[in-house]
Design a protein around this motif. Sequence first.
Motif, PDB file in Angstrom:
ATOM      1  N   SER A   1      -0.247  -7.745 -13.961  1.00 55.77           N
ATOM      2  CA  SER A   1       0.054  -9.178 -12.775  1.00 55.77           C
ATOM      3  C   SER A   1      -1.147  -8.820 -11.712  1.00 55.77           C
ATOM      4  O   SER A   1      -1.248  -7.839 -11.186  1.00 55.77           O
ATOM      5  CB  SER A   1       1.488  -9.234 -12.627  1.00 55.77           C
ATOM      6  N   PRO A   2      -1.758  -9.683 -11.103  1.00 55.85           N
ATOM      7  CA  PRO A   2      -2.517  -9.766  -9.872  1.00 55.85           C
ATOM      8  C   PRO A   2      -1.570  -9.071  -8.596  1.00 55.85           C
ATOM      9  O   PRO A   2      -2.282  -8.440  -8.196  1.00 55.85           O
ATOM     10  CB  PRO A   2      -2.810 -11.079  -9.393  1.00 55.85           C
TER      11      PRO A   2
ATOM     12  N   THR B   1       0.485  -6.617  -8.811  1.00 55.92           N
ATOM     13  CA  THR B   1       0.212  -5.156  -8.775  1.00 55.92           C
ATOM     14  C   THR B   1      -0.879  -4.668  -9.063  1.00 55.92           C
ATOM     15  O   THR B   1      -1.547  -3.613  -8.688  1.00 55.92           O
ATOM     16  CB  THR B   1       1.137  -4.567  -9.980  1.00 55.92           C
ATOM     17  N   ARG B   2      -1.793  -5.222  -9.718  1.00 52.67           N
ATOM     18  CA  ARG B   2      -3.077  -4.885 -10.466  1.00 52.67           C
ATOM     19  C   ARG B   2      -4.250  -4.882  -9.042  1.00 52.67           C
ATOM     20  O   ARG B   2      -4.771  -3.683  -8.717  1.00 52.67           O
ATOM     21  CB  ARG B   2      -3.708  -5.639 -11.448  1.00 52.67           C
ATOM     22  N   ARG B   3      -3.872  -5.974  -8.326  1.00 47.95           N
ATOM     23  CA  ARG B   3      -4.909  -6.050  -7.041  1.00 47.95           C
ATOM     24  C   ARG B   3      -4.732  -4.936  -6.199  1.00 47.95           C
ATOM     25  O   ARG B   3      -5.998  -4.346  -5.688  1.00 47.95           O
ATOM     26  CB  ARG B   3      -4.778  -7.388  -6.328  1.00 47.95           C
ATOM     27  N   PRO B   4      -3.643  -4.543  -5.713  1.00 44.89           N
ATOM     28  CA  PRO B   4      -3.489  -3.549  -4.673  1.00 44.89           C
ATOM     29  C   PRO B   4      -4.021  -2.181  -5.205  1.00 44.89           C
ATOM     30  O   PRO B   4      -4.586  -1.310  -4.282  1.00 44.89           O
ATOM     31  CB  PRO B   4      -2.173  -3.281  -4.262  1.00 44.89           C
TER      32      PRO B   4
ATOM     33  N   ASP C   1      -6.344  -1.916  -7.533  1.00 48.94           N
ATOM     34  CA  ASP C   1      -7.770  -1.862  -7.512  1.00 48.94           C
ATOM     35  C   ASP C   1      -8.419  -1.645  -6.141  1.00 48.94           C
ATOM     36  O   ASP C   1      -9.449  -1.072  -5.836  1.00 48.94           O
ATOM     37  CB  ASP C   1      -8.412  -3.264  -8.107  1.00 48.94           C
ATOM     38  N   LEU C   2      -7.931  -2.415  -5.109  1.00 50.05           N
ATOM     39  CA  LEU C   2      -8.465  -2.385  -3.829  1.00 50.05           C
ATOM     40  C   LEU C   2      -8.399  -0.987  -3.148  1.00 50.05           C
ATOM     41  O   LEU C   2      -9.053  -0.729  -2.512  1.00 50.05           O
ATOM     42  CB  LEU C   2      -7.445  -3.233  -2.745  1.00 50.05           C
TER      43      LEU C   2
ATOM     44  N   ASP D   1      -7.257   3.149  -9.321  1.00 52.87           N
ATOM     45  CA  ASP D   1      -7.739   2.556 -10.790  1.00 52.87           C
ATOM     46  C   ASP D   1      -8.855   3.295 -11.315  1.00 52.87           C
ATOM     47  O   ASP D   1      -8.945   3.751 -12.242  1.00 52.87           O
ATOM     48  CB  ASP D   1      -8.283   1.089 -10.891  1.00 52.87           C
TER      49      ASP D   1
ATOM     50  N   SER E   1       0.904  -1.217   0.277  1.00 48.07           N
ATOM     51  CA  SER E   1      -0.020  -0.004   0.048  1.00 48.07           C
ATOM     52  C   SER E   1       0.756   1.285  -0.086  1.00 48.07           C
ATOM     53  O   SER E   1       0.475   2.327  -0.307  1.00 48.07           O
ATOM     54  CB  SER E   1      -0.998   0.141   1.198  1.00 48.07           C
TER      55      SER E   1
END
Length: 120
Positions: free
Chosen positions: A86-87, A89-92, A94-95, A99, A61
């Motif tokens: 990649s999940p 990098t993309r997941r944090p 988005d969370l 984004d 974060s």
Amino acid sequence: MSAPDPISTSVEHLDGVAVLTVGGEIDLSTAPAFEAAIDEALAGEPAVLVVELSATEFLASAGVRILAAAREKLGDAGQLAIVADSPVTRRPIDLLGLDKTVSLYPTLEDALRALRTSTE
């Protein structure tokens, strides 16, 4: 034998676009190096900053907050684009809702193509 650096960065300038490529891990211990690399990329006041995270293995974060701060530094006149497919990098991103305010692309080529189209 020493351990490899936990983060690697390089900056390239392409026709008013600064491309910051980051590899390794972006966490609390590497956040200062990541922030310094962004400041280096923004030093020439580019209209667009692309942060290429394809070689990034971990994005905490703290790294997402630094990306959000970079968006603020660019202001309304500048653009921030992030290459994150990649999940890891993309997941944090988005969370934490980044984004919603920056453009995300699966590859550097896609980002550069889209940015060229939007500035023409």
